[in-house]
Design a protein around this motif. Sequence first.
Motif, PDB file in Angstrom:
ATOM      1  N   HIS A  19      65.116 -57.744  65.722  1.00  0.00           N
ATOM      2  CA  HIS A  19      64.915 -59.182  65.457  1.00  0.00           C
ATOM      3  C   HIS A  19      64.367 -59.769  66.746  1.00  0.00           C
ATOM      4  N   LEU A  57      79.943 -59.934  62.417  1.00  0.00           N
ATOM      5  CA  LEU A  57      78.546 -60.380  62.316  1.00  0.00           C
ATOM      6  C   LEU A  57      78.433 -61.900  62.479  1.00  0.00           C
ATOM      7  N   PHE A  60      78.613 -63.318  65.983  1.00  0.00           N
ATOM      8  CA  PHE A  60      77.349 -63.097  66.690  1.00  0.00           C
ATOM      9  C   PHE A  60      76.284 -64.086  66.221  1.00  0.00           C
ATOM     10  N   LEU A  61      76.141 -64.236  64.914  1.00  0.00           N
ATOM     11  CA  LEU A  61      75.052 -65.079  64.389  1.00  0.00           C
ATOM     12  C   LEU A  61      75.168 -66.507  64.909  1.00  0.00           C
ATOM     13  N   TYR A  64      73.657 -66.434  68.294  1.00  0.00           N
ATOM     14  CA  TYR A  64      72.242 -66.032  68.166  1.00  0.00           C
ATOM     15  C   TYR A  64      71.383 -67.235  67.725  1.00  0.00           C
ATOM     16  N   ASP A 165      67.980 -61.031  56.050  1.00  0.00           N
ATOM     17  CA  ASP A 165      68.996 -60.870  57.092  1.00  0.00           C
ATOM     18  C   ASP A 165      69.962 -62.048  57.108  1.00  0.00           C
ATOM     19  N   SER A 166      70.768 -62.162  58.152  1.00  0.00           N
ATOM     20  CA  SER A 166      71.835 -63.151  58.313  1.00  0.00           C
ATOM     21  C   SER A 166      73.099 -62.703  57.570  1.00  0.00           C
ATOM     22  N   HIS A 193      68.559 -55.953  54.880  1.00  0.00           N
ATOM     23  CA  HIS A 193      69.837 -55.552  55.474  1.00  0.00           C
ATOM     24  C   HIS A 193      70.821 -55.333  54.317  1.00  0.00           C
ATOM     25  N   GLU A 196      75.821 -53.127  56.037  1.00  0.00           N
ATOM     26  CA  GLU A 196      76.211 -53.278  57.458  1.00  0.00           C
ATOM     27  C   GLU A 196      77.685 -53.689  57.433  1.00  0.00           C
ATOM     28  N   HIS A 217      70.342 -51.011  58.460  1.00  0.00           N
ATOM     29  CA  HIS A 217      71.734 -50.561  58.654  1.00  0.00           C
ATOM     30  C   HIS A 217      72.069 -49.504  57.587  1.00  0.00           C
ATOM     31  N   SER A 244      74.623 -52.176  68.170  1.00  0.00           N
ATOM     32  CA  SER A 244      74.964 -53.324  67.330  1.00  0.00           C
ATOM     33  C   SER A 244      76.242 -53.042  66.547  1.00  0.00           C
ATOM     34  N   LEU A 248      79.540 -55.354  66.920  1.00  0.00           N
ATOM     35  CA  LEU A 248      79.967 -56.160  65.766  1.00  0.00           C
ATOM     36  C   LEU A 248      81.120 -55.483  65.021  1.00  0.00           C
ATOM     37  N   ASP A 274      68.191 -53.617  67.051  1.00  0.00           N
ATOM     38  CA  ASP A 274      68.683 -54.800  66.325  1.00  0.00           C
ATOM     39  C   ASP A 274      68.473 -56.084  67.137  1.00  0.00           C
ATOM     40  N   ASP A 275      69.391 -56.389  68.044  1.00  0.00           N
ATOM     41  CA  ASP A 275      69.311 -57.608  68.872  1.00  0.00           C
ATOM     42  C   ASP A 275      69.630 -57.204  70.312  1.00  0.00           C
TER      43      ASP A 275
HETATM   44  N1  ADE Z   1      70.100 -61.244  62.282  1.00  0.00           N
HETATM   45  C1  ADE Z   1      69.953 -60.737  63.509  1.00  0.00           C
HETATM   46  N2  ADE Z   1      70.668 -59.610  63.629  1.00  0.00           N
HETATM   47  C2  ADE Z   1      71.273 -59.385  62.436  1.00  0.00           C
HETATM   48  C3  ADE Z   1      72.128 -58.386  61.928  1.00  0.00           C
HETATM   49  N3  ADE Z   1      72.527 -57.341  62.664  1.00  0.00           N
HETATM   50  N4  ADE Z   1      72.562 -58.498  60.664  1.00  0.00           N
HETATM   51  C4  ADE Z   1      72.189 -59.533  59.923  1.00  0.00           C
HETATM   52  N5  ADE Z   1      71.370 -60.497  60.342  1.00  0.00           N
HETATM   53  C5  ADE Z   1      70.920 -60.433  61.599  1.00  0.00           C
END
Ligand code: ADE
Length: 333
Positions: A19, A57, A60-61, A64, A165-166, A193, A196, A217, A244, A248, A274-275
């Motif tokens: 991302h 998750l 984190f979001l 983020y 995502d999200s 996604h 996960e 994932h 990740s 998470l 991922d991030d």
């Molecule tokens: N957006 C950014 N990283 C994500 C993740 N690991 N899962 C879902 N949405 C995301």
Amino acid sequence: MPNIRDIVQQMPKAELHIHIEGSLEPELIFALAQRNGVALAYPSVEALRAAYAFSDLQSFLDIYYAGASVLLTEQDFYDMTAAYLARAHADQVRHAEIFFDPQTHTARGVPFASVVNGIWRACQEGPISASLIMCFLRHLPEEEAIATLEEALPYRDKLIGVGLDSSELGHPPEKFARVFERCRQLGLHLVAHAGEEGPPAYIETALDLLNVERIDHGVRCLEDGALTQRLAQEHIALTVCPLSNIKLRVFGDMGQHNLLALLDAGLVATVNSDDPAYFGGYMNANFLAVAEALPLSVQQAYRLAHNSFSASFLDAGAKQGFIDELDHYFATL
Ligand code: ADE
Ligand code: ZN
């Protein structure tokens, strides 16, 4: 023969799950906040980095999306993307398929054009091959995803695909069946996604109702034997993100990660970051963490790199060119 740590760092590879907003390092967040006059909730780079302790998750979001609030101009999106591409290049990434979340920005009044044009311009300048996957935010209604797709139509040629995502739990794939069908008709590649934090059933509905070609994932697939067999038979790639998953708390520690079990089950697993600004590192940090905690063999390292090219959305000629380079690297060890 070099050791496995050297091999995973030096081998050519592709990244299929990054991302771009998750590559925004705290230093760049502070620089952009200053440039744009945006107030941050943290007094320093160190204080912001110290807040990167996540329980799941959603925790984190929340951070983020707050970090992304400093992105306002086309130049901001360019700078963020150029920094990621340089970092990926240093990790021997040859090709990246980059996710971006336009709704995170258009909801704040940032023009769609600034987002796409800034990211796209950086990708055109290299130093590696890159293509763009536009993600829909699944915690928002499908109508907003459809409106986002309409905004994206003038930029269709800049996109290779769409993703989802999200927040996963409570937002199953079927919520987005209509918008994904429209994307399919537009000839876009489809990914989502799934699996996960969400159950294996979400992987199944992503395949059956969204027609996705890869699962982002997907690590929870092993809870369902029939699904695992299907993923193997249909060669559905999983874009796994080891660091990740630890940050998470999908797995307790890297020693418990199921990456090698996925390979043993015959699945097309890949390693991705991922991030990376939030989870402790880019591609090679992910490979190193795996190689240190799990008995990763040279053959499995080759398989992961091979999968990253074969599961990409590159055309056949470009794929073969990278796989030839990969084969040459392993042949000369
Ligand atoms: N957006 C950014 N990283 C994500 C993740 N690991 N899962 C879902 N949405 C995301
Ligand atoms: Zn992701």
